[in-house]
Each structure stands twice: as structure tokens, then as C-alpha cells.
Write a protein that holds these residues in place. Sequence first.
Motif, PDB file in Angstrom:
ATOM      1  N   LYS A  50      74.621  43.766  46.858  1.00 17.03           N
ATOM      2  CA  LYS A  50      74.433  43.029  45.599  1.00 17.03           C
ATOM      3  C   LYS A  50      72.956  42.839  45.265  1.00 17.03           C
ATOM      4  O   LYS A  50      72.594  42.670  44.096  1.00 17.03           O
ATOM      5  N   SER A  58      83.146  43.391  43.640  1.00 22.13           N
ATOM      6  CA  SER A  58      82.189  42.306  43.453  1.00 22.13           C
ATOM      7  C   SER A  58      80.746  42.792  43.308  1.00 22.13           C
ATOM      8  O   SER A  58      80.066  42.449  42.328  1.00 22.13           O
ATOM      9  N   PRO A  59      80.219  43.612  44.244  1.00 23.38           N
ATOM     10  CA  PRO A  59      78.867  44.115  44.020  1.00 23.38           C
ATOM     11  C   PRO A  59      78.756  45.002  42.795  1.00 23.38           C
ATOM     12  O   PRO A  59      77.719  45.021  42.126  1.00 23.38           O
ATOM     13  N   ARG A 116      80.314  44.624  39.929  1.00 18.21           N
ATOM     14  CA  ARG A 116      80.149  43.729  38.778  1.00 18.21           C
ATOM     15  C   ARG A 116      78.748  43.113  38.762  1.00 18.21           C
ATOM     16  O   ARG A 116      78.151  42.936  37.681  1.00 18.21           O
ATOM     17  N   THR A 117      78.216  42.807  39.934  1.00 19.65           N
ATOM     18  CA  THR A 117      76.855  42.266  39.997  1.00 19.65           C
ATOM     19  C   THR A 117      75.849  43.280  39.471  1.00 19.65           C
ATOM     20  O   THR A 117      74.957  42.940  38.678  1.00 19.65           O
ATOM     21  N   HIS A 118      75.972  44.537  39.875  1.00 21.75           N
ATOM     22  CA  HIS A 118      75.041  45.568  39.426  1.00 21.75           C
ATOM     23  C   HIS A 118      75.134  45.773  37.918  1.00 21.75           C
ATOM     24  O   HIS A 118      74.109  45.910  37.236  1.00 21.75           O
ATOM     25  N   ARG A 137      73.629  42.774  36.098  1.00 23.55           N
ATOM     26  CA  ARG A 137      72.173  42.768  36.196  1.00 23.55           C
ATOM     27  C   ARG A 137      71.562  43.788  35.232  1.00 23.55           C
ATOM     28  O   ARG A 137      70.472  43.570  34.699  1.00 23.55           O
TER      29      ARG A 137
END
Length: 234
Positions: A94, A127-128, A130-132, A135
Motif C-alpha cells: 500500500k 485493499s492495496p 484500491r489504495t493505489h 492515490r
Amino acid sequence: MIKGIIFDKDGTLFDFNATWGAWARTMLEAETAHAPALFAPLADALGYDTVANRFRPESVVIASTAGETAEVIRTILPDVPKDVLLGRMNAAAKQVPQVEAVPLVAYFDGLRALGLRLGIATNDAESPARTHLARAGVAAHFDFIAGYDSGHGGKPAPGQLLAFCDHTELRPETCLMVGDSTHDLHAGRAAGMRTVGVLTGPAPADELQPFADVVLPDIGAIPDWLAAENLIIR
């Protein structure tokens, strides 16, 4: 006519080695800090070139799910519980700065303006991913985002792609699958979609061509290709 496009993430939206190359060395060093002699065997198992700080084209990491990558790591570090390792990998992932293949906000604004429905199918965890995307400022551009752990399986199986079709109520033959690996293209073919290979991952063009309708330098070339093939109306 093409009405929907589903994209891979790493190596497709984000340049694979520019994003993950240097980070991977840090991760490998951290995982073997207690036993530095295992650094080289672990790098070799993952197909990582420790001189160039890049993943080799045949690396298992390129197309595998995070869970599959963790299992490869555990062949060298068997005492690390898989759930602990995966948690550590996802948390670290993340934080990795993503290098965009093209300026993504303007690009996806343009695709949305064409009336296309958009999705993500990644072998990363959701989850990561969606974070990327958040961002990069593009998470809201997508109608559908699936990781290997989202309940639809991982590529090269077509489950994520068919779930995108169900979610958007589009037929597979009106959709495009875009990716940088043969796993992406096999998934697209299995789902009944057209397929586009891009060269922003480690795989060379000759590896992708047998499974792609076209191989392009990066995702930025897709709108012009669609227009040239009369697959969209501009």
C-alpha cells in the motif's frame, strides 16, 4: 462496438519495474534480515535480478496472485506463517509509490467521456489495489474493482472479468481486457472478450502477440486503436 474495458493494474496502469523494482529489493532484504544468506536464493526463486533491481520477464511475481507469491517466498522461508507474510506484504504494498504508465486522471476522464464502463481485475489483493487507485486519483472512475481475494478468483481464470460483465450488464463480446501478461490475455480470451497487450510490464511483445488482438506500447494508445478499428464512436 466496445462498451466496457477492464484493466489489469500492475504493469498496465502502472509501469511494473519502475514501481516495484527498487521496492522489491528492500522487501527481500527485510524478509531475510535474520538470515542474509537466504537473500540470493529468495531473489532467484522470485525471478528478481539483484544487479539491475528488476524482475526478470519469467518472474512468477509478474502474473501471480499475492497468495501465490507468498507461497513461493515460503519455499525459502518456511517458518513464516502465510497469513503473517501476506499481511506484511499487503501493508507494505500500500505504501509503494506507483509510477503511472500515462497520466491516469486525464486518460480515464477521456474514456469516461466516450461512455465506456471501466473495471479493474488484478491479481493483487483488493485493499492495496484500491489504495493505489485512490492515490492516483482514479478510483472513482471505475464501476468495478476486483483483486484475487474479492471472491471471483484470480487470472488466468475469467471469474473477475465475468463478474465485471454481470455488474455492468455488458456482454463479454462488447468488452476489452487490457494487460501486460499472458495471464491477463488468457483471462480475456476465456471470458469471450477482445484482448489488448501492453508493454509497460516485463513481458516482450512476442510473448503477448499470440493471445492479443493487438499489442500496444501502453494504454494511452488504446483510444486511437479503437477508433481505427471502428470499435468506438468519437
